[in-house]
Motif scaffolding. Structure first.
Motif, mmCIF file in Angstrom:
data_model
loop_
_atom_site.group_PDB
_atom_site.id
_atom_site.type_symbol
_atom_site.label_atom_id
_atom_site.label_comp_id
_atom_site.label_asym_id
_atom_site.label_seq_id
_atom_site.Cartn_x
_atom_site.Cartn_y
_atom_site.Cartn_z
ATOM 1 N N ASN A 72 54.013 -2.372 72.141
ATOM 2 C CA ASN A 72 53.866 -3.427 71.062
ATOM 3 C C ASN A 72 52.512 -3.842 70.762
ATOM 4 O O ASN A 72 51.810 -4.057 69.703
ATOM 5 C CB ASN A 72 54.788 -4.512 71.311
ATOM 6 C CG ASN A 72 54.558 -5.662 70.310
ATOM 7 O OD1 ASN A 72 53.669 -6.687 70.745
ATOM 8 N ND2 ASN A 72 54.974 -5.661 69.121
ATOM 9 N N GLY A 123 58.428 -11.177 64.123
ATOM 10 C CA GLY A 123 58.490 -10.302 65.012
ATOM 11 C C GLY A 123 59.635 -10.941 65.729
ATOM 12 O O GLY A 123 60.192 -11.970 65.406
ATOM 13 N N THR A 134 62.037 -7.134 69.791
ATOM 14 C CA THR A 134 61.091 -6.225 69.415
ATOM 15 C C THR A 134 59.778 -6.297 70.191
ATOM 16 O O THR A 134 58.877 -5.613 69.749
ATOM 17 C CB THR A 134 60.585 -6.277 67.808
ATOM 18 O OG1 THR A 134 60.094 -7.565 67.641
ATOM 19 C CG2 THR A 134 62.060 -6.311 66.953
ATOM 20 N N ILE A 139 55.422 -8.993 67.574
ATOM 21 C CA ILE A 139 54.941 -8.851 66.271
ATOM 22 C C ILE A 139 55.234 -7.229 65.786
ATOM 23 O O ILE A 139 54.710 -6.564 66.550
ATOM 24 C CB ILE A 139 53.589 -9.323 65.869
ATOM 25 C CG1 ILE A 139 53.254 -10.598 66.189
ATOM 26 C CG2 ILE A 139 53.112 -8.831 64.494
ATOM 27 C CD1 ILE A 139 51.893 -10.933 66.116
ATOM 28 N N SER A 140 56.029 -7.035 64.685
ATOM 29 C CA SER A 140 56.311 -5.849 64.224
ATOM 30 C C SER A 140 56.005 -5.430 62.891
ATOM 31 O O SER A 140 56.026 -4.464 62.437
ATOM 32 C CB SER A 140 57.724 -5.376 64.727
ATOM 33 O OG SER A 140 58.662 -6.323 64.360
ATOM 34 N N TYR A 199 56.761 1.388 63.959
ATOM 35 C CA TYR A 199 57.807 0.834 63.900
ATOM 36 C C TYR A 199 58.548 1.534 62.741
ATOM 37 O O TYR A 199 58.191 1.762 61.654
ATOM 38 C CB TYR A 199 57.926 -0.638 63.603
ATOM 39 C CG TYR A 199 57.494 -1.496 65.039
ATOM 40 C CD1 TYR A 199 58.468 -2.144 65.735
ATOM 41 C CD2 TYR A 199 56.185 -1.333 65.672
ATOM 42 C CE1 TYR A 199 58.363 -2.833 66.814
ATOM 43 C CE2 TYR A 199 56.057 -2.180 66.582
ATOM 44 C CZ TYR A 199 57.062 -2.721 67.212
ATOM 45 O OH TYR A 199 56.755 -3.225 68.532
ATOM 46 N N CYS A 217 61.461 -1.976 71.241
ATOM 47 C CA CYS A 217 62.670 -2.605 71.006
ATOM 48 C C CYS A 217 63.532 -2.695 72.353
ATOM 49 O O CYS A 217 63.426 -1.928 73.490
ATOM 50 C CB CYS A 217 63.330 -2.058 69.996
ATOM 51 S SG CYS A 217 62.784 -2.424 68.406
ATOM 52 N N THR A 253 68.677 -7.256 63.146
ATOM 53 C CA THR A 253 67.706 -8.551 63.463
ATOM 54 C C THR A 253 68.464 -9.666 63.017
ATOM 55 O O THR A 253 68.160 -10.739 63.405
ATOM 56 C CB THR A 253 66.630 -8.350 62.352
ATOM 57 O OG1 THR A 253 67.070 -8.273 61.232
ATOM 58 C CG2 THR A 253 65.674 -7.053 62.736
#
Length: 490
Positions: free
Chosen positions: A175, A292, A296, A299-300, A322, A340, A361
Motif C-alpha cells: 500500500n 481508503g 485495504t 489509501i487506495s 488497485y 486487501c 466496501t
C-alpha cells in the motif's frame, strides 16, 4: 524488499546518519533506529515473547512507538494497536479478549520505560513489570525478520461493531508503495501523519521509512506551535482528517509557514468542498481527497488535482495496483489488490470478499467511463422511515453545501420514526443555518418527522471521527431541552 526490517537495514547502510524519526524531544538517524530495533528484539526475546504471540501495544506518538512496531513485526509477533490513554474499560477489555492478546505493552514516553503485563493481570489492574531498555552497544546485531508477520488493525467501529483485520506486514508495504508511486517522496522530504496512535498507526511511519525520508511524529497538544513546527521541519507531505485540517487552519497565524508542503492527503471522513477551498485560499496548497479503509491497508483511491473543486461526491480514481468495479445488482463498490485484508479475526458474518477476491466496501458507487468513482452513500446508511428509504449520509452531503455550516450529523431513531439532524456553526450564523437546514429537510423529508439540534461542537472520538454513541446517548437523555441547544461537556 517487502518488509520494514529490510528497508531499515537498507537505509541504515546507505545513509545511516540521516534523520529517520523525530518527535518533540528525540531525533533518531536510520542507524540509531536500527540499533534500537535490535535492542528491543533482544529484550522481547529474553522476556519470553515468541513468534505467533499477540501483543496489545499502547504508546504516545513518538520515535519509540515506531521502533516497537517494527521490532515486533520482525519477531513475527501479532500487534494490536491500543489507545494512547489506556485505562481498563469495556472497549479495551473487549478488544484484548477478541484478539486473544497474550500481553499488553505500554510505553512511558517521559521516563523512556515500558510496562509489560500478562493480559489477565492488566485487566485486573495489577501492575506489571517495569523495564528500562537502554542501548547496549553502538552497533546492532543482525535484525530478526520472519517472513510472515501479522498486524491486527482495528476498524473504527463507526459503521458497526469494531472488527479486527488480519493484515500481513508485506501488505502495508504494498500500500505504501502504491501511494508513493502516485505522490513521490524523496530522501530529502519530511512526512507527518496526524492520525491517532490507534487509527491505522502504520500510516504514521511506513511511507517515509521505505522512501528514506524523515518521519515527523506530532501530538495533538503540539499543534499550538503549528507554524513553528512547519517552518522548522520543512514538512513536505501530510496525511490528516478533515477535522484536524479545519483546526489547523484556525490555529495557523502565518500561512507562509505552509510553503514547503507539496502534498496534503486528507481522508477518514467526508471532505466538504468548502474546506478544500478554504485551505487553498489561505495556504495556496491543494487538498487531495483520499479514500481508503482498514481493510485495504490504507489509501487506495485519490482525487486528481484537476477536479479538486468539482462535485463533492467524487472520490477519484484507484491507485496503481488497485482494481475497482461496481456490483451490477447491489451497486456496491468493490476493490481488489495485494494489500486487501485476508480475513476478519473476530467476525462470523458475511464474507467480506467476493468469490473472485474483491473486498466489499459497503459504499454505494458508480464509475464514469474515464475511471472516476462517485459515492452515492453507504449500504447501511439507507434507513426505512414511514415506508421510505432515506440515505442519511447523502442528507449530510447536501447539508454541507451550506457555506456557514461547520459540521452536521444525521441520525435515525427507529423506535420513534424520527430523524435528528445535529449541526454546528458559528453562533452568528446559527439561526440562518437552522432555517436553511429546515428548508432542505422539508424538500427531502416532507413526510418524515425530524428534529434539528444545534451543538457548539460535534463530539469527536480520539481519531477525529464523529462520536456516534455519545450523540445517541445524548439524544436518549434529551439533554438539549426545549431550546435544542447543547454545549459539549469538557
Amino acid at each position: 524488499m517487502d518488509t520494514l526490517i529490510q528497508y531499515v537495514e537498507f537505509w541504515a547502510e546507505k545513509q545511516g546518519n540521516k534523520i529517520a524519526l523525530i518527535d518533540r524531544n528525540n531525533s533518531w538517524s536510520y542507524k540509531k533506529l536500527k540499533n534500537k530495533i535490535s535492542d528491543l528484539q533482544r529484550f522481547f526475546t529474553e522476556y519470553g515473547l515468541k513468534k505467533g504471540d499477540t501483543i496489545g501495544f499502547s504508546g504516545e506518538k513518538s520515535v519509540n512507538l515506531v521502533s516497537v512496531y517494527i521490532s515486533l513485526f520482525g519477531l513475527g509477533i501479532n500487534v494490536v494497536p491500543l489507545p494512547e490513554k489506556m485505562n481498563v474499560n469495556k472497549k479495551i477489555d473487549e478488544t484484548l479478549r477478541i484478539s486473544n492478546c497474550d500481553y499488553v505493552i505500554k510505553h512511558d514516553y517521559y521516563n523512556d520505560e515500558f510496562w509489560i503485563d500478562a493480559v489477565n493481570d492488566f485487566l485486573n489492574c495489577e501492575k506489571g513489570k517495569r523495564i528500562n531498555i537502554r542501548s547496549k552497544s553502538n552497533e546492532s546485531s543482525e535484525l530478526i525478520d520472519f517472513d510472515e508477520k501479522t498486524y491486527f488493525n482495528l476498524t473504527s467501529g463507526s459503521t458497526g461493531d469494531p472488527k479486527i483485520v488480519n493484515v500481513k506486514n508485506k501488505k502495508l508495504i504494498f500500500n505504501a508503495k502504491a501511494v508513493n508511486a502516485k505522490y513521490p517522496m524523496l530522501t530529502s522530504d519530511c512526512y507527518t501523519c496526524f492520525f491517532s496512535t490507534d487509527m491505522h498507526p502504520h500510516e504514521l511511519f511506513v511511507k517515509p521509512l521505505i522512501s528514506g525520508a524523515k518521519c515527523l511524529l506530532i501530538n495533538t497538544d503540539e499543534l499550538i506551535n503549528l507554524d513553528n513546527i512547519l517552518r522548522k521541519n520543512n514538512i513536505s507531505h501530510m496525511l490528516l482528517t478533515p477535522h484536524t485540517l479545519k483546526s489547523m487552519l484556525k490555529i495557523s497565524k502565518d500561512f507562509n509557514s505552509w510553503s514547503s508542503i507539496k502534498n496534503i492527503l486528507i481522508g477518514g471522513e467526508f471532505v466538504p468542498l468548502s474546506l478544500r477551498k478554504s485551505c487553498f485560499e489561505k495556504t495556496g496548497r491543494l487538498v487531495t481527497v483520499a479514500w481508503g479503509s482498514t481493510e485495504t491497508s490504507g489509501i487506495s483511491i485519490t482525487l486528481p488535482e484537476e477536479i479538486a473543486f468539482t462535485d463533492e461526491s467524487f472520490i477519484g480514481e484507484a491507485l496503481p495496483g488497485y482494481e475497482v468495479k461496481v456490483d451490477k445488482e447491489t451497486k456496491e463498490l468493490l476493490i481488489k489488490s495485494d494489500s486487501c485484508l485476508d480475513s476478519y479475526k473476530n467476525f462470523n458474518g458475511e464474507n467480506p470478499l467476493t468469490t473472485d477476491g474483491f473486498y466489499k466496501t459497503g459504499d454505494l458507487a458508480e464509475i464514469s467511463e474515464d475511471g472516476l468513482i462517485k459515492l452515492n452513500g453507504r449500504k447501511n446508511s439507507l434507513v426505512k422511515v414511514n415506508g421510505r428509504k432515506i440515505p442519511l449520509n447523502i442528507l449530510e452531503i447536501k447539508a454541507l453545501k451550506i457555506p456557514e455550516l461547520d459540521e452536521v450529523y444525521v441520525m435515525n431513531h427507529i423506535d420513534e420514526s424520527l430523524i435528528t439532524v445535529f449541526y454546528s456553526a458559528d453562533t452568528k450564523y446559527q439561526s440562518k443555518v437552522r432555517v436553511l437546514l429546515k428548508n432542505l429537510l422539508e424538500i427531502h423529508l416532507s413526510d418524515v418527522s425530524y428534529r434539528i439540534v444545534y451543538l457548539e461542537e460535534i463530539p469527536k472520538l480520539e481519531n477525529g471521527k464523529t462520536n456516534r454513541d455519545y450523540l445517541e446517548n445524548f439524544y436518549k437523555k434529551r439533554e438539549y431541552g426545549t431550546e435544542l441547544k447543547w454545549k459539549q461537556k469538557q
